[in-house]
Design an enzyme around this catalytic site. Structure first.
Site, PDB file in Angstrom:
ATOM      1  N   PRO A  96       4.629   5.288   3.441  1.00  0.00           N
ATOM      2  CA  PRO A  96       4.681   5.791   2.061  1.00  0.00           C
ATOM      3  C   PRO A  96       3.680   4.984   1.223  1.00  0.00           C
ATOM      4  CG  PRO A  96       6.613   4.439   2.547  1.00  0.00           C
ATOM      5  CD  PRO A  96       5.783   4.451   3.784  1.00  0.00           C
ATOM      6  N   ASP A 116       1.870  -0.307   0.947  1.00  0.00           N
ATOM      7  CA  ASP A 116       3.032   0.311   1.594  1.00  0.00           C
ATOM      8  C   ASP A 116       4.250   0.118   0.676  1.00  0.00           C
ATOM      9  OD1 ASP A 116       5.261   0.900   3.193  1.00  0.00           O
ATOM     10  OD2 ASP A 116       4.323   0.120   5.016  1.00  0.00           O
ATOM     11  N   HIS A 117       4.761   1.216   0.164  1.00  0.00           N
ATOM     12  CA  HIS A 117       5.840   1.128  -0.834  1.00  0.00           C
ATOM     13  C   HIS A 117       7.163   0.645  -0.230  1.00  0.00           C
ATOM     14  CE1 HIS A 117       7.499   1.486  -4.686  1.00  0.00           C
ATOM     15  NE2 HIS A 117       6.977   2.626  -5.061  1.00  0.00           N
ATOM     16  N   ARG A 118       7.250   0.585   1.110  1.00  0.00           N
ATOM     17  CA  ARG A 118       8.467   0.030   1.709  1.00  0.00           C
ATOM     18  C   ARG A 118       8.504  -1.484   1.520  1.00  0.00           C
ATOM     19  NH1 ARG A 118       7.597   2.310   7.621  1.00  0.00           N
ATOM     20  NH2 ARG A 118       5.548   1.497   7.078  1.00  0.00           N
TER      21      ARG A 118
END
Ligand code: CAO
Length: 451
Positions: A249, A423-425
């Site tokens: 993401p 990376d939005h995680r």
């Protein structure tokens, strides 16, 4: 040495259950509570643990034998305290088989058609059977497989609960585990853990991307065409890019850095070092500036490992290099320990090797963060794809003179466009904005690298 008969302990109401697996053989050294055999009734399977530690002298049961409480499983040359003491076997271990727990005493036993026979043996083969549980606490739904199959699955990291058993009563066999592993490797099956990390399904669909098939067009119908196979690098990088684009993401933050003074310094440096043959480009400064930002914001120098983050205490910076054969990413190792001139020299050597197709795997591995610079070519901003398992990448475009308001007037400043994909995680938008802002501060005043 005392010889001890190890017997089947209290297994509830179950009598004459079949031995389906021998877990030890004569000569094996066993510990107290180590599983010796697996027995199976028509409702459950369970492991019979050893009451003593010692060396197996003789097995008293064979596959297919029927055993009940008190049946002798094997004779053991006891070790330790038990050897000195009377050779009477210890009372049934607390770890009495949990077969009763699998099927509540009051509930009618499910037929195989209604429910698969539950296996109550523990997930870890070397652990004894679970303690006797009250009949009101059924332990249903555990995978039905022998301890050796469970051990095999554990070694491969196969989630047994997701494997379909092909044996009698749905029992999971070794082949089932092997076939499951092959299917996962081939991508035809996804584990639940993989699915959890996979992109969300399209609206209104179940799990998976559920995409339309790739359009098949007869291009020759519209005009002359020529077919060329993709090169080796494109094939490899294409598969990697695809995975990274689909599975991460990713979000991109765009920003600008004022490099007016830095560019003047770079030009000056190149004049001074004209004779050395080393050419310093903006990318060398960017590598150094990124190391400083990565140190300030360590999550950008990390990798995801399941539910954990691996923070790397080294700073290896990859840089995308355009070659006639395709995109490659050589890596400047330990960029934190190198000066601008050394980084420039190594970059030039690696870029040359890249163009000549001579980069080895060691030249391209170990990066903790990547920079993709299109500065020598042009463009404003772009959205680079993260080079997994890294969690961020910096895209850089061509710097341009722009009018900037200094509070009193517009002044010409050289502005460098930055595009940070993350990376939005792992990273939040605020952290990404801070990372870019800090990078901008360093590039505007490189003395800050020293802080
Ligand atoms: N703004 C303005 N000018 C820039 C600049 C920037 N951000 N970055 C570099 N330049 C200038 C250099 O100073 C140099 O100028 P001179 O020729 O006048 O000295 C010129 O552009 C060429 O630089 P370069 O590209 O040779 O050197 P580099 O260190 O900037 O980059 C390398 C080296 C290997 C990264 C580059 O050649 C390359 O391959 N870039 C492409 C990377 C790429 O394809 N990324 C996309 C990946 S996604 O598909």
């Amino acid at each position: 040495m005392a010889l001890i008969d190890v017997k089947v302990p209290d297994i509830g109401d179950f009598k004459d259950v079949a031995v389906i697996e021998l877990l030890v053989k004569p000569g094996d050294r066993v510990a107290v509570d180590q599983s010796l055999i697996t027995v199976e009734s028509d409702k459950a399977s369970m492991e019979i643990p050893s009451s003593h530690a010692g060396v197996v002298k003789e097995l008293k049961v064979q596959l297919g034998d029927k055993v009940s409480e008190g049946s002798v499983v094997l004779t053991l040359e006891a070790e330790g305290a038990a050897a000195a003491a009377a050779p009477e076997p210890a009372p049934a271990p607390v770890a009495a088989p949990a077969v009763a727990a699998a099927v509540p005493a009051t509930a009618p036993a499910p037929t195989p058609a209604e429910a698969p026979a539950p296996t109550v043996a523990p997930a870890v083969a070397s652990t004894p059977a679970a303690p006797h549980q009250p009949a009101s606490a059924p332990v249903l739904g555990l995978p039905h497989a022998s301890p050796s199959v469970r051990k095999f699955a554990r070694e491969l990291g196969v989630p047994l609960a997701e494997v379909k058993g092909s044996g009698p009563k749905g029992r999971i066999t070794l082949e089932d585990v092997q076939n499951f592993t092959k299917a996962v490797m081939a991508g035809t099956v996804q584990t639940q853990a993989q699915a959890a990390h996979a992109p969300a399904p399209a609206a209104g669909t179940g799990v998976g991307l559920d995409l339309l098939p790739w359009p098949k067009v007869d291009f020759a119908k519209f005009g002359p065409i020529e077919r060329k196979e993709l090169g080796r690098i494109k094939k490899i990088s294409g598969a990697n890019l695809m995975r990274n684009a689909v599975m991460i993401p990713a979000v991109t933050n765009h920003d600008d850095a004022d490099i007016t003074e830095l560019e003047a310094f770079r030009v000056q440096l190149n004049k001074e070092h004209e004779k050395s043959g080393i050419k310093v480009t903006m990318l060398a400064f960017l590598i150094k500036a990124c190391v400083a930002a990565l140190k300030k914001f360590p999550e950008f120098n990390s990798s995801l490992d399941g539910d954990a983050l691996i923070f790397k205490h080294y700073w290896h910076i990859g840089f995308a290099a355009d070659t006639p054969n395709g995109l490659v990413v050589p890596v400047i190792k330990h960029a934190d320990q190198k000066g601008i001139l050394q980084i420039s020299q190594e970059m030039a050597e690696l870029a040359k090797k890249a163009r000549e197709g001579k980069l080895g795997p060691a030249d391209m591995s170990g990066a903790t963060f990547t920079i993709s610079s299109l500065g020598g070519i042009g463009g404003r901003y772009f959205t680079p794809i993260i080079n997994a398992p890294e969690v961020a990448i910096l895209g850089v475009c061509k710097s341009q003179m722009e009018p900037k308001w200094d509070g009193k007037q517009f002044v010409p400043r050289l502005m460098l466009p930055l595009s940070l994909t993350w990376d939005h995680r792992v990273i939040d938008g605020a952290a990404a904005a801070r990372f870019n802002a800090y990078l901008g501060q360093i590039l505007a005043d490189f003395r800050r690298v020293l802080l």
